[in-house]
Design a protein around this motif. Sequence first.
Motif, PDB file in Angstrom:
ATOM      1  N   ARG A 192     136.901 110.978  90.256  1.00  0.00           N
ATOM      2  CA  ARG A 192     137.733 111.027  91.465  1.00  0.00           C
ATOM      3  C   ARG A 192     138.057 112.456  91.879  1.00  0.00           C
ATOM      4  O   ARG A 192     138.861 112.665  92.779  1.00  0.00           O
ATOM      5  CB  ARG A 192     139.032 110.265  91.218  1.00  0.00           C
ATOM      6  CG  ARG A 192     138.811 108.776  91.037  1.00  0.00           C
ATOM      7  CD  ARG A 192     140.111 108.068  90.860  1.00  0.00           C
ATOM      8  NE  ARG A 192     141.039 108.469  91.922  1.00  0.00           N
ATOM      9  CZ  ARG A 192     142.279 108.044  92.012  1.00  0.00           C
ATOM     10  NH1 ARG A 192     142.762 107.208  91.129  1.00  0.00           N
ATOM     11  NH2 ARG A 192     143.063 108.454  92.986  1.00  0.00           N
ATOM     12  N   ILE A 193     137.447 113.429  91.228  1.00  0.00           N
ATOM     13  CA  ILE A 193     137.750 114.818  91.541  1.00  0.00           C
ATOM     14  C   ILE A 193     137.469 115.102  93.011  1.00  0.00           C
ATOM     15  O   ILE A 193     136.488 114.621  93.577  1.00  0.00           O
ATOM     16  CB  ILE A 193     136.937 115.773  90.621  1.00  0.00           C
ATOM     17  CG1 ILE A 193     137.415 117.209  90.757  1.00  0.00           C
ATOM     18  CG2 ILE A 193     135.444 115.645  90.868  1.00  0.00           C
ATOM     19  CD1 ILE A 193     136.819 118.152  89.711  1.00  0.00           C
ATOM     20  N   ARG A 194     138.339 115.857  93.629  1.00  0.00           N
ATOM     21  CA  ARG A 194     138.145 116.227  95.040  1.00  0.00           C
ATOM     22  C   ARG A 194     137.062 117.293  95.130  1.00  0.00           C
ATOM     23  O   ARG A 194     136.884 118.102  94.226  1.00  0.00           O
ATOM     24  CB  ARG A 194     139.449 116.747  95.624  1.00  0.00           C
ATOM     25  CG  ARG A 194     140.519 115.686  95.716  1.00  0.00           C
ATOM     26  CD  ARG A 194     141.762 116.288  96.374  1.00  0.00           C
ATOM     27  NE  ARG A 194     142.825 115.334  96.452  1.00  0.00           N
ATOM     28  CZ  ARG A 194     142.966 114.428  97.413  1.00  0.00           C
ATOM     29  NH1 ARG A 194     142.086 114.348  98.377  1.00  0.00           N
ATOM     30  NH2 ARG A 194     143.980 113.604  97.418  1.00  0.00           N
ATOM     31  N   ASN A 195     136.347 117.269  96.237  1.00  0.00           N
ATOM     32  CA  ASN A 195     135.234 118.203  96.420  1.00  0.00           C
ATOM     33  C   ASN A 195     135.682 119.655  96.295  1.00  0.00           C
ATOM     34  O   ASN A 195     134.984 120.463  95.680  1.00  0.00           O
ATOM     35  CB  ASN A 195     134.556 117.971  97.768  1.00  0.00           C
ATOM     36  CG  ASN A 195     133.333 118.836  97.925  1.00  0.00           C
ATOM     37  OD1 ASN A 195     132.377 118.734  97.155  1.00  0.00           O
ATOM     38  ND2 ASN A 195     133.352 119.714  98.913  1.00  0.00           N
ATOM     39  N   ASN A 196     136.859 120.005  96.838  1.00  0.00           N
ATOM     40  CA  ASN A 196     137.303 121.395  96.756  1.00  0.00           C
ATOM     41  C   ASN A 196     137.547 121.833  95.314  1.00  0.00           C
ATOM     42  O   ASN A 196     137.201 122.950  94.927  1.00  0.00           O
ATOM     43  CB  ASN A 196     138.549 121.643  97.626  1.00  0.00           C
ATOM     44  CG  ASN A 196     139.747 120.824  97.199  1.00  0.00           C
ATOM     45  OD1 ASN A 196     139.631 119.772  96.593  1.00  0.00           O
ATOM     46  ND2 ASN A 196     140.922 121.308  97.554  1.00  0.00           N
ATOM     47  N   GLU A 197     138.103 120.944  94.493  1.00  0.00           N
ATOM     48  CA  GLU A 197     138.326 121.271  93.084  1.00  0.00           C
ATOM     49  C   GLU A 197     136.999 121.325  92.321  1.00  0.00           C
ATOM     50  O   GLU A 197     136.779 122.206  91.492  1.00  0.00           O
ATOM     51  CB  GLU A 197     139.267 120.252  92.438  1.00  0.00           C
ATOM     52  CG  GLU A 197     139.665 120.642  91.031  1.00  0.00           C
ATOM     53  CD  GLU A 197     140.678 119.685  90.422  1.00  0.00           C
ATOM     54  OE1 GLU A 197     140.801 119.717  89.189  1.00  0.00           O
ATOM     55  OE2 GLU A 197     141.313 118.904  91.165  1.00  0.00           O
ATOM     56  N   GLU A 249     132.564 124.691  99.129  1.00  0.00           N
ATOM     57  CA  GLU A 249     132.640 123.243  99.318  1.00  0.00           C
ATOM     58  C   GLU A 249     131.426 122.604  99.991  1.00  0.00           C
ATOM     59  O   GLU A 249     130.942 121.567  99.508  1.00  0.00           O
ATOM     60  CB  GLU A 249     133.911 122.888 100.087  1.00  0.00           C
ATOM     61  CG  GLU A 249     135.160 123.152  99.273  1.00  0.00           C
ATOM     62  CD  GLU A 249     136.424 122.778 100.018  1.00  0.00           C
ATOM     63  OE1 GLU A 249     136.443 121.694 100.636  1.00  0.00           O
ATOM     64  OE2 GLU A 249     137.375 123.563  99.976  1.00  0.00           O
ATOM     65  N   ARG A 288     129.253 119.592  98.225  1.00  0.00           N
ATOM     66  CA  ARG A 288     129.157 118.249  98.800  1.00  0.00           C
ATOM     67  C   ARG A 288     127.695 117.829  98.942  1.00  0.00           C
ATOM     68  O   ARG A 288     127.322 116.704  98.610  1.00  0.00           O
ATOM     69  CB  ARG A 288     129.847 118.221 100.177  1.00  0.00           C
ATOM     70  CG  ARG A 288     129.942 116.833 100.772  1.00  0.00           C
ATOM     71  CD  ARG A 288     130.736 116.803 102.071  1.00  0.00           C
ATOM     72  NE  ARG A 288     132.162 117.022 101.816  1.00  0.00           N
ATOM     73  CZ  ARG A 288     132.830 118.153 102.115  1.00  0.00           C
ATOM     74  NH1 ARG A 288     132.218 119.152 102.711  1.00  0.00           N
ATOM     75  NH2 ARG A 288     134.112 118.267 101.843  1.00  0.00           N
TER      76      ARG A 288
END
Length: 163
Positions: free
Chosen positions: A23-28, A37, A41
């Motif tokens: 579930r990690i966000r793309n920015n992280e 980013e 992606r």
Amino acid sequence: MAERHSLDEIDLKILAELQKDGRIRNNELAERVGVSEPPCRRRVRTLRERGYVSAIRATLDAKLLGYEVISFVLIQLQSQAQPTLQAFEKSVAAIPLVQQSWRISGDADYLLKCVARNVDGMHRQLLQFSAMPEVRNIRTFPVLGVAKDAPLPIPGHLEPSDP
């Protein structure tokens, strides 16, 4: 196998991070692997399209959901003819309490990972397997505890002591 060699260090880092936290966000994720980013992606999309990431899902606690018994079941079929294999696989696919099913070689034809609410439920499951005309023999191994549950090792990210 040749496609695996086309993975670079960034791709391998992305795979390692996704295994830790799907579930990690793309920015992280981009920050952790050292890219901006948009390329991160694109790389994640490409890894999914190429089949390296087959699913991202939550791992649920079976006991908290009321499944007190986990068991591995070895199934030996009457024959290894394709129609027999297909019929068995179709039957097993329809049983929600069979979590995973692997076709194997050796003394058995399939290894199933099953859950049940209790021992009585496990017994009913075994009776269901034994009623299948394709099944010759069943061996059950109830799980007493989990000794290890680890993600896949990522090439280039193994500990020094690993092969």
